[in-house]
Design an enzyme around this catalytic site. Structure first.
Site, PDB file in Angstrom:
ATOM      1  N   HIS A 163       0.846  -1.200   0.000  1.00 17.78           N
ATOM      2  CA  HIS A 163       0.000   0.000   0.000  1.00 17.78           C
ATOM      3  C   HIS A 163       0.882   1.250   0.000  1.00 17.78           C
ATOM      4  O   HIS A 163       2.050   1.194   0.409  1.00 17.78           O
ATOM      5  CB  HIS A 163      -0.890   0.043   1.249  1.00 17.78           C
ATOM      6  CG  HIS A 163      -1.961  -0.986   1.278  1.00 17.78           C
ATOM      7  ND1 HIS A 163      -2.147  -1.841   2.351  1.00 17.78           N
ATOM      8  CD2 HIS A 163      -2.932  -1.297   0.390  1.00 17.78           C
ATOM      9  CE1 HIS A 163      -3.176  -2.634   2.117  1.00 17.78           C
ATOM     10  NE2 HIS A 163      -3.672  -2.317   0.929  1.00 17.78           N
ATOM     11  N   CYS A 248      -2.081   0.674   9.914  1.00 13.37           N
ATOM     12  CA  CYS A 248      -3.073  -0.309   9.459  1.00 13.37           C
ATOM     13  C   CYS A 248      -4.064  -0.711  10.537  1.00 13.37           C
ATOM     14  O   CYS A 248      -5.181  -1.147  10.232  1.00 13.37           O
ATOM     15  CB  CYS A 248      -2.394  -1.595   8.990  1.00 13.37           C
ATOM     16  SG  CYS A 248      -1.114  -1.419   7.762  1.00 13.37           S
TER      17      CYS A 248
END
Length: 258
Positions: A163, A248
């Site tokens: 990501h 996250c």
């Protein structure tokens, strides 16, 4: 006053089966992961954050990485449509949690895909990583949702990590930080500071100049301290084995007003 709300979701029974894309799979200790998650949540609480647990999604190994379920700008929660189809069942409970906090809810629709971990907000600039988990239509839909609210959406390439926020995050003054071997295009950011360790690229802004970060990046922590910030280090080794980081494990909602 602006809120300090955070959504979290405890690791489920299938955590060890979590997806791994850019690193070699390593054994994960579920009991240790739970203790690390509890310590992470406690740090948020100790620094004035009100945490809300999203309902479990026990059939989804990666559900603990709740940030990927949505992106919040102002009071709008844009629900993700994860690039990995196995993760899409994580989203309904996240929607319920966002609605319960009073967010206005929008969503990414097919054929768009978007993971929350691909979105970095720096003031009113919203960087979105175009890579393996977020496609061009997901970027288009994010732009359509947030530009009317005053966002400036900037798409940047992501190919070396899972990501965008696996590669870069930002300090309180807006400087983007990243570990150079993992950043596709440092020039995409007006101010960029290289850090010496991969996990040093990941910080959560706790407020008051305090940076939540992995204890696996002592040299980066020293760099941030030299810049006048206060690192608050946590052990998240079991989640790092699954390409996770400190960002996250929560969705931070800073612009809800009470």
């Amino acid at each position: 006053m602006p809120s300090k709300q955070a959504l979290v979701r405890r690791p489920g029974p299938r955590l060890v089966e979590g997806l791994v894309t850019h690193i070699e799979r390593q054994p994960v200790d579920p009991a240790l992961a739970l203790r690390q998650w509890e310590a992470y949540v406690q740090v948020l609480r100790d620094h004035g954050w009100r945490t809300t647990e999203v309902d479990p999604a026990d059939d989804c190994p990666d559900a603990v990485f709740v940030e990927d379920s949505m992106v919040v700008f102002r009071n709008v929660a844009l629900l993700a449509r994860p690039g990995a189809g196995s993760r899409r069942a994580e989203v309904p409970a996240a929607r319920a949690a966002a609605e319960a906090l009073g967010c206005s809810v929008n969503e990414i629709r097919a054929p768009g895909t978007l993971d929350g971990g691909d979105v970095l907000k720096v003031g009113d600039t919203v960087y979105v990583g175009r890579g393996g988990r977020t496609n061009a239509d997901g970027v288009r839909q994010l732009r359509a949702a947030f530009e009317p609210l005053g966002a400036r959406v900037v798409a940047v390439p992501v190919s070396r990590v899972l990501h965008l926020k696996s590669a870069v995050t930002a300090l309180p003054d807006g400087t983007v930080i990243g570990h150079l071997p993992l950043v596709d295009d440092p020039a995409a950011f007006p101010r960029f500071l290289p850090v010496p360790e991969e996990s040093g690229a990941h910080v959560v802004l706790l407020g008051g100049g305090k940076l939540l970060m992995s204890e696996g990046a002592p040299k980066s922590a020293e760099l941030f301290a030299d810049l006048g910030y206060q690192p608050v280090c946590v052990d998240i080794s079991e989640f790092e084995k699954l390409e996770g980081c400190v960002t996250c494990l929560s969705v931070r909602l800073r612009e809800l007003y009470a």
